[in-house]
Design a protein around this motif. Structure first.
Motif, mmCIF file in Angstrom:
data_model
loop_
_atom_site.group_PDB
_atom_site.id
_atom_site.type_symbol
_atom_site.label_atom_id
_atom_site.label_comp_id
_atom_site.label_asym_id
_atom_site.label_seq_id
_atom_site.Cartn_x
_atom_site.Cartn_y
_atom_site.Cartn_z
ATOM 1 N N ALA A 63 48.205 35.022 43.560
ATOM 2 C CA ALA A 63 46.795 35.123 43.178
ATOM 3 C C ALA A 63 46.007 34.156 44.041
ATOM 4 O O ALA A 63 46.501 33.079 44.394
ATOM 5 N N ALA A 64 44.797 34.573 44.410
ATOM 6 C CA ALA A 64 43.960 33.722 45.258
ATOM 7 C C ALA A 64 42.511 33.906 44.880
ATOM 8 O O ALA A 64 42.121 34.983 44.429
ATOM 9 N N VAL A 65 41.722 32.845 45.071
ATOM 10 C CA VAL A 65 40.276 32.956 44.859
ATOM 11 C C VAL A 65 39.595 32.717 46.206
ATOM 12 O O VAL A 65 39.836 31.703 46.877
ATOM 13 N N LEU A 66 38.777 33.696 46.601
ATOM 14 C CA LEU A 66 38.115 33.657 47.910
ATOM 15 C C LEU A 66 36.603 33.693 47.695
ATOM 16 O O LEU A 66 36.090 34.547 46.965
ATOM 17 N N LYS A 67 35.913 32.752 48.369
ATOM 18 C CA LYS A 67 34.450 32.701 48.215
ATOM 19 C C LYS A 67 33.793 33.274 49.473
ATOM 20 O O LYS A 67 34.153 32.893 50.603
ATOM 21 N N ASP A 68 32.888 34.188 49.286
ATOM 22 C CA ASP A 68 32.090 34.757 50.388
ATOM 23 C C ASP A 68 32.927 35.280 51.562
ATOM 24 O O ASP A 68 32.508 35.179 52.722
ATOM 25 N N GLY A 69 34.094 35.774 51.281
ATOM 26 C CA GLY A 69 34.885 36.465 52.313
ATOM 27 C C GLY A 69 35.779 35.602 53.164
ATOM 28 O O GLY A 69 36.780 36.081 53.698
ATOM 29 N N ASN A 70 35.455 34.317 53.326
ATOM 30 C CA ASN A 70 36.324 33.517 54.198
ATOM 31 C C ASN A 70 36.518 32.058 53.762
ATOM 32 O O ASN A 70 37.136 31.282 54.484
ATOM 33 N N SER A 104 45.648 29.641 40.038
ATOM 34 C CA SER A 104 44.708 29.924 41.133
ATOM 35 C C SER A 104 43.276 29.625 40.694
ATOM 36 O O SER A 104 42.463 29.129 41.479
ATOM 37 N N LEU A 105 42.953 29.884 39.423
ATOM 38 C CA LEU A 105 41.604 29.602 38.915
ATOM 39 C C LEU A 105 41.381 28.091 38.801
ATOM 40 O O LEU A 105 40.351 27.564 39.213
ATOM 41 N N GLN A 106 42.404 27.403 38.275
ATOM 42 C CA GLN A 106 42.286 25.943 38.117
ATOM 43 C C GLN A 106 42.094 25.262 39.462
ATOM 44 O O GLN A 106 41.229 24.408 39.626
ATOM 45 N N THR A 107 42.909 25.656 40.435
ATOM 46 C CA THR A 107 42.808 25.039 41.769
ATOM 47 C C THR A 107 41.429 25.298 42.365
ATOM 48 O O THR A 107 40.843 24.436 43.012
ATOM 49 N N ALA A 108 40.920 26.521 42.141
ATOM 50 C CA ALA A 108 39.599 26.871 42.696
ATOM 51 C C ALA A 108 38.464 26.268 41.870
ATOM 52 O O ALA A 108 37.300 26.348 42.253
ATOM 53 N N ARG A 109 38.821 25.683 40.729
ATOM 54 C CA ARG A 109 37.829 25.109 39.795
ATOM 55 C C ARG A 109 36.802 26.157 39.361
ATOM 56 O O ARG A 109 35.595 25.927 39.379
ATOM 57 N N VAL A 110 37.308 27.335 39.029
ATOM 58 C CA VAL A 110 36.427 28.384 38.490
ATOM 59 C C VAL A 110 37.082 28.973 37.239
ATOM 60 O O VAL A 110 38.263 28.733 36.972
ATOM 61 N N GLU A 111 36.294 29.714 36.484
ATOM 62 C CA GLU A 111 36.843 30.402 35.323
ATOM 63 C C GLU A 111 36.798 31.899 35.569
ATOM 64 O O GLU A 111 36.032 32.373 36.410
ATOM 65 N N LEU A 147 38.519 30.069 51.376
ATOM 66 C CA LEU A 147 39.634 30.230 50.443
ATOM 67 C C LEU A 147 39.680 29.029 49.497
ATOM 68 O O LEU A 147 39.895 27.902 49.924
ATOM 69 N N LEU A 148 39.477 29.274 48.191
ATOM 70 C CA LEU A 148 39.445 28.177 47.219
ATOM 71 C C LEU A 148 40.836 27.913 46.637
ATOM 72 O O LEU A 148 41.133 26.820 46.183
ATOM 73 N N SER A 149 41.680 28.952 46.616
ATOM 74 C CA SER A 149 43.058 28.740 46.153
ATOM 75 C C SER A 149 43.919 29.885 46.661
ATOM 76 O O SER A 149 43.423 30.981 46.942
ATOM 77 N N ASN A 150 45.217 29.616 46.797
ATOM 78 C CA ASN A 150 46.152 30.623 47.306
ATOM 79 C C ASN A 150 47.527 30.298 46.714
ATOM 80 O O ASN A 150 48.271 29.516 47.279
ATOM 81 N N VAL A 151 47.819 30.861 45.550
ATOM 82 C CA VAL A 151 49.047 30.493 44.824
ATOM 83 C C VAL A 151 50.092 31.602 45.003
ATOM 84 O O VAL A 151 49.784 32.781 44.837
ATOM 85 N N ILE A 152 51.297 31.191 45.343
ATOM 86 C CA ILE A 152 52.370 32.170 45.564
ATOM 87 C C ILE A 152 53.613 31.714 44.818
ATOM 88 O O ILE A 152 54.079 30.589 45.019
ATOM 89 N N ASN A 153 54.137 32.567 43.945
ATOM 90 C CA ASN A 153 55.426 32.276 43.325
ATOM 91 C C ASN A 153 56.478 33.126 44.037
ATOM 92 O O ASN A 153 56.494 34.337 43.932
#
Ligand code: KG4
Ligand code: ZN
Length: 337
Positions: free
Chosen positions: A15-22, A62-69, A24-30
């Motif tokens: 799971a990853a959170v991406l802001k405005d297309g480029n 991924s949400l926590q790392t990106a500091r978003v809900e 990257l706020l988080s990129n979590v891989i299990n």
């Protein structure tokens, strides 16, 4: 604009959170390799079950790392194929649930389009360009004219390049995934100690075939084990094999540029993490006066940042588009072009 990307097509829960297309706020891989490694390949049933166990945690992280809900997310992009059906279904159903529950638009993304566009996380490449998507399941050459405009120029007729790395590693007694192990061994070996065959197929063909080189390595290992006639180490075999694969891939990229009259090259997918491939392609392109790009290795192997990136581009192209929640389905053999 915040995009939550979800990827569960094979053996990585991401799971990853991406802001405005480029951004990257988080990129979590299990990574599931510890589950599959003892079997020498991915066990689909175990992969699907592990996605179910892990996806919730991976999304939270991924949400926590990106500091978003979750409520801040503007778009969900999920891999809908190709891949293992039991794995794909976990991501697709989770995405549908979140989309429905929170009324967030949802987009289904082709995993190959994710790989192909991963470079846009780092660089805004000008169109048109030649793309090689080289992974454990695919070895595809495309002409890319725009986001969403892909023409297939060649593909493997048997094994994918990554699959051949995995199989050769297994022959040498190593665990899955074999690509990084072969690369490490090859760095310690002599690539010229033995020349393994290269399959160029018919003149002008941009298709690939890696089953011949794989069988040739097998035969060589058997002979070498009986009597170490050639005096070759496993490291030399790995280096000779990697050299054969890298040479074919890089030559076909140059052929594709010549055929299409293009001078920009992007190489993506798990095998694009391979240092020898990156060096040889960059060198051959430079010699020919072409430019080449490779995503950082972390964006080459499976990840959700690339899915968020592709989802963002699709959404930008048609903002009113949203997947039909009831009809969005996982498709194991989805093709790109
Ligand atoms: O893109 P990916 O993570 O998953 C698929 O979509 O298949 O690619 C995985 C493949 C595996 O076959 C793995 O052995 C190969 O990419 N791979 C490598 C390297 N890292 C991963 N092959 C060669 N050299 C590497 N460094
Ligand atoms: Zn992949």
């Amino acid at each position: 604009m915040l995009v939550l990307g979800l990827e569960t097509s094979c053996d990585d829960t991401a799971a990853a959170v991406l802001k405005d297309g480029n951004k990257l706020l988080s990129n979590v891989i299990n990574d599931q390799s510890s589950i599959h490694s003892k079997y020498g390949g991915i066990v689909p049933e175990l992969a699907g079950r592990s996605h179910i166990d892990q996806l919730h945690r991976v999304i939270e992280q991924s949400l926590q790392t990106a500091r978003v809900e979750l409520k801040d997310i503007d778009l969900i992009a999920v891999t809908r194929g190709p891949g293992l059906i039991g794995s794909l279904l976990v991501g697709v159903n989770a995405a549908k649930g979140i989309s429905y529950g929170l009324d967030i638009p949802l987009i289904g993304v082709n995993h190959l389009e994710g790989h192909l566009l991963a470079i846009f996380l780092q660089e805004q490449i000008k169109f048109p360009f030649i793309s090689l998507v080289v992974s454990g399941g695919h070895t595809d050459l495309y002409r890319v004219d725009n986001f969403g405009s892909y023409k297939i120029l060649g593909r493997t007729r048997d094994d994918a390049a990554g699959e051949s790395f995995d199989k050769v590693a297994k022959m040498l007694g190593h665990k899955y995934p074999g690509g990084p192990i072969i690369e490490k061994m090859a760095n310690e070996g002599n690539k010229n100690a033995h020349k393994f065959p290269r399959a160029y197929l018919e003149k002008d063909s941009l298709d690939f075939s890696f089953s011949g080189v794989k069988t040739s390595v097998k035969t060589f290992i058997n002979k070498n084990q009986e009597s170490n006639v050639a005096g070759l180490s496993d490291q030399d075999i790995a280096a000779g094999f990697q050299e054969a694969v890298v040479e074919v891939l890089s030559k076909k990229i140059i052929m594709a540029c010549q055929k299409e009259g293009l001078s920009r090259v992007v190489v993506t997918g798990g095998v694009a993490a391979n240092g020898a491939l990156r060096r040889v392609v960059a060198l051959e392109c430079e010699k020919a006066g072409y430019e080449s790009w490779f995503p950082d290795p972390i964006y080459c192997t499976d990840n959700a940042a690339m899915i968020a990136c592709a989802g963002f581009q699709k959404y930008k192209a048609s903002p009113n588009y949203r997947a039909d929640l009831l009809n969005l389905d996982a498709t194991a053999n989805l093709s790109l072009a």
